[in-house]
Design a protein around this motif. Sequence first.
Motif, PDB file in Angstrom:
ATOM      1  N   LEU A 232       2.093   8.066   1.784  1.00 49.20           N
ATOM      2  CA  LEU A 232       2.588   6.837   1.187  1.00 49.20           C
ATOM      3  C   LEU A 232       4.104   6.773   1.309  1.00 49.20           C
ATOM      4  O   LEU A 232       4.787   7.786   1.264  1.00 49.20           O
ATOM      5  CB  LEU A 232       2.143   6.767  -0.275  1.00 49.20           C
TER       6      LEU A 232
ATOM      7  N   THR B 275       6.302   3.190  -2.374  1.00 47.35           N
ATOM      8  CA  THR B 275       5.043   3.340  -3.098  1.00 47.35           C
ATOM      9  C   THR B 275       5.103   4.525  -4.049  1.00 47.35           C
ATOM     10  O   THR B 275       4.691   4.428  -5.205  1.00 47.35           O
ATOM     11  CB  THR B 275       3.890   3.538  -2.094  1.00 47.35           C
TER      12      THR B 275
ATOM     13  N   LEU C 170       4.611   4.300  -8.012  1.00 50.11           N
ATOM     14  CA  LEU C 170       3.532   4.988  -8.717  1.00 50.11           C
ATOM     15  C   LEU C 170       4.081   5.974  -9.748  1.00 50.11           C
ATOM     16  O   LEU C 170       3.499   6.171 -10.804  1.00 50.11           O
ATOM     17  CB  LEU C 170       2.621   5.710  -7.722  1.00 50.11           C
TER      18      LEU C 170
ATOM     19  N   TYR D 230      -4.023   6.117  -3.470  1.00 49.80           N
ATOM     20  CA  TYR D 230      -3.225   5.678  -4.627  1.00 49.80           C
ATOM     21  C   TYR D 230      -3.716   6.378  -5.884  1.00 49.80           C
ATOM     22  O   TYR D 230      -2.934   6.795  -6.721  1.00 49.80           O
ATOM     23  CB  TYR D 230      -3.320   4.152  -4.810  1.00 49.80           C
TER      24      TYR D 230
ATOM     25  N   GLN E 142      -2.470   9.790  -6.154  1.00 48.98           N
ATOM     26  CA  GLN E 142      -1.046   9.913  -6.478  1.00 48.98           C
ATOM     27  C   GLN E 142      -0.734   9.664  -7.949  1.00 48.98           C
ATOM     28  O   GLN E 142       0.259  10.154  -8.455  1.00 48.98           O
ATOM     29  CB  GLN E 142      -0.230   8.918  -5.638  1.00 48.98           C
ATOM     30  N   SER E 143      -1.542   8.846  -8.608  1.00 44.71           N
ATOM     31  CA  SER E 143      -1.202   8.499  -9.986  1.00 44.71           C
ATOM     32  C   SER E 143      -2.439   8.508 -10.871  1.00 44.71           C
ATOM     33  O   SER E 143      -3.461   7.914 -10.536  1.00 44.71           O
ATOM     34  CB  SER E 143      -0.551   7.112 -10.027  1.00 44.71           C
TER      35      SER E 143
ATOM     36  N   ILE F 180      -4.017   5.141 -12.154  1.00 41.82           N
ATOM     37  CA  ILE F 180      -4.807   4.249 -11.299  1.00 41.82           C
ATOM     38  C   ILE F 180      -6.274   4.669 -11.309  1.00 41.82           C
ATOM     39  O   ILE F 180      -6.589   5.845 -11.122  1.00 41.82           O
ATOM     40  CB  ILE F 180      -4.261   4.263  -9.860  1.00 41.82           C
TER      41      ILE F 180
ATOM     42  N   GLU G 110      -0.848  -0.926   2.594  1.00 42.34           N
ATOM     43  CA  GLU G 110       0.014  -0.261   1.619  1.00 42.34           C
ATOM     44  C   GLU G 110       1.051  -1.229   1.070  1.00 42.34           C
ATOM     45  O   GLU G 110       1.338  -1.234  -0.123  1.00 42.34           O
ATOM     46  CB  GLU G 110       0.695   0.946   2.263  1.00 42.34           C
TER      47      GLU G 110
ATOM     48  N   THR H 241       1.221  -2.077  -2.933  1.00 44.98           N
ATOM     49  CA  THR H 241       2.405  -1.763  -3.732  1.00 44.98           C
ATOM     50  C   THR H 241       3.022  -3.034  -4.296  1.00 44.98           C
ATOM     51  O   THR H 241       3.472  -3.069  -5.446  1.00 44.98           O
ATOM     52  CB  THR H 241       3.416  -0.986  -2.864  1.00 44.98           C
TER      53      THR H 241
END
Lengths: 238, 463
Positions: free
Chosen positions: B46, B50, B54, B88, B91-92, B95, B150, B154
């Motif tokens: 990413l 992004t 995030l 995504y 990464q977080s 989410i 992406e 974002t």
Amino acid sequence: MRRVWAICSKELQMYFYSPVAYVAFAFYIVLSSFFFYVNFVVGQPPIVDARYVVGNTTFIYLFIIPLLTMRLVADEFRQGTDELLLTSPAGISEIVLGKYLSAFIVQIGLVAVSLIYPLIMSAFGELDKPILWLSYLSMFLLGCAMMAIGLFASSLTNNQMVAGIAGFVILLLLWLLDWLGDAFGGKLKDWIGQFSLTSHMANLQKGVLHGGDIVFYITLAAMFIVLSIQVLERKRWR
Amino acid sequence: MNKWIRGTNATVLSIAVIGIFIILTIFLHSLKGFQLDLTKNKSYTLSEQTVTTLKNLNQDIHIIAFTNVGQSTDDFLTKQVTDLAEEYKKQSSKITFDQYDMLKQPSMAKQYGVDQSGTLVFELGDKKKNINFYEMFNGQQDGSYTFSGEEKFTQAINNLTSTEKHVVYVLSGHQEYPLSAMTILNNSLQSENYDVKELNLYREGEIPDDASMLLLLGPQNDLNDKETELINTYLQNKGKIYIALGFNKDMATKWKNIDSIMNTFGIQDQHAVAIEAKQTSLFDPLTIIPEYGSHDITNKLSDYNLITMLSLAVSLNADESKTDWTKSLLLKTTDKAYGETDINLLTQSKTKQDDQDIKGPLNLGYAIENKDKKPKAVILGGSTFLLDQDIQNQGNKDFALNSIGWLQEQKDQVTIRPREGAAIQQAVITPSQANTIFLGTVIVLPLLFLIIGGIIWWRRRRG
């Protein structure tokens, strides 16, 4: 190691001197070729991407791998050669590893044969190489883990058919964990999903090398090899 | 007894092995960053924008994909979109992602008011933003398409979480580039929460109160005195300006007012067009690939080796005696370039370095700050990089958006934005090729194995 290799080569001879293996291979190729043809040629638009091959081929593993592994240990019980084997100087671990090694080599064959599809695709456009090789790595790792499960199922019984069916059922259960997780949703889905046979292929098929995925398949295979050893160990002392 | 102990041993060992497997799997699953992206375009790494978005995310966002499984092309698009959504999620922890089949779970679709499969819904509390899958795929001339998921993802998250909106006015009436020629810039600005409006000062007679910035992009005619007065008053207060000059053959004689606005900040238009003597097979002498000065706007671009390309750029010079303003150099040419002052000769496609011309390196862009170190203006000698046909090249878009973001003091928008994915490869298969593939793979290859098996069986039977 020499004993492991001796058992492995004996198993390989059993595979390749019997017509069953060739029928199984032919069956595997017919199915995967058919899927490839439908996806790549009939499917519109034809997309040059190795991942299409992998998805279908691994699905065929679900049927072909129990067929290829069901004989491994169960046959020894049926023929009564287990006693010979279990009392031979080779340890049970060596016997199981030897048998697994032969399945492993057959797995290399299965993956190698299906390389013909990306080869055909590459005549029509450029394949993304990292995606191609990582997808095939995922296919190989999955197959290796499935072979270990098949070996375990084969060690449970002295009937080849029962071993085959047991292998198929275990594989199917692990295969469907993803789908089972979907039914629950939320955090539980994630938790269950990480044990699914196929969920760890996703990253590799995207072209992302994730250490956890590779370790998953290796430990899964190792776990079933150890379990097979334990099952035979119990049989020896019973 | 011995038997019993050995049996127990085997059971304990088996349970231990299963336990280790489960714990190891859970542990490795929790290691999110432990991966290597080997894709051609780093599709699953990413972008910086992004990752920052995030990281700063402090509200739960639920992403829901409504799909229709089973259609081959759609499946391919769906896979790209859902793979990205998974990335995504990785990464977080804020989410969550779910996918619903439109046909199997129509009630979910109804609940979200979605009536078309291939729709992605971003949900934050009561706020929702829908994106159609097709918006994320850009068609190419050869029939293939690239994936810009992406960027859209974002932007959707930024839109949902951001509360402020900046209104920027693009000046018109002097043959500037119309907004219709800069749709990509316009869309990108809107998705970064800018409201982009056109402003004709002749018609409006004033600069609206909500203006957080004026943009003068590629003017062909000078501003008139009244307009200049309005702009100067605006700039004396809180106003900010973004000037990207456009080439015009009369620029030396007729750009009195534009020159005077730039002069306020101590920037002089040298009325010379930059010529890069070092030609490559890709570029003509009028296309300049400038070197970056060290500045927040350009630092990340040089880190990532992303170049900005200008053509027909006008060289500028800073008047260092005006100490009210800090003038940071953003772009300059190599020292081999020169500034052609004979514009008439240039319009006849004839140019040669002579004594009249300005020697390189030429300066092509400045960022201006006031005494309080607050951004006030960005002045660039070229503007072609903003046009739809050029903005997707290399770092052009990031340079444009970074400089606007810097001017608006939007620190997290001075960054590197997501790139587009590689185009999807499509094959053209003739009917005869299709037949050959069918014969070769479905018939001949399996038959070959059967024959080998048959021969071995037959020989062994005889042997």
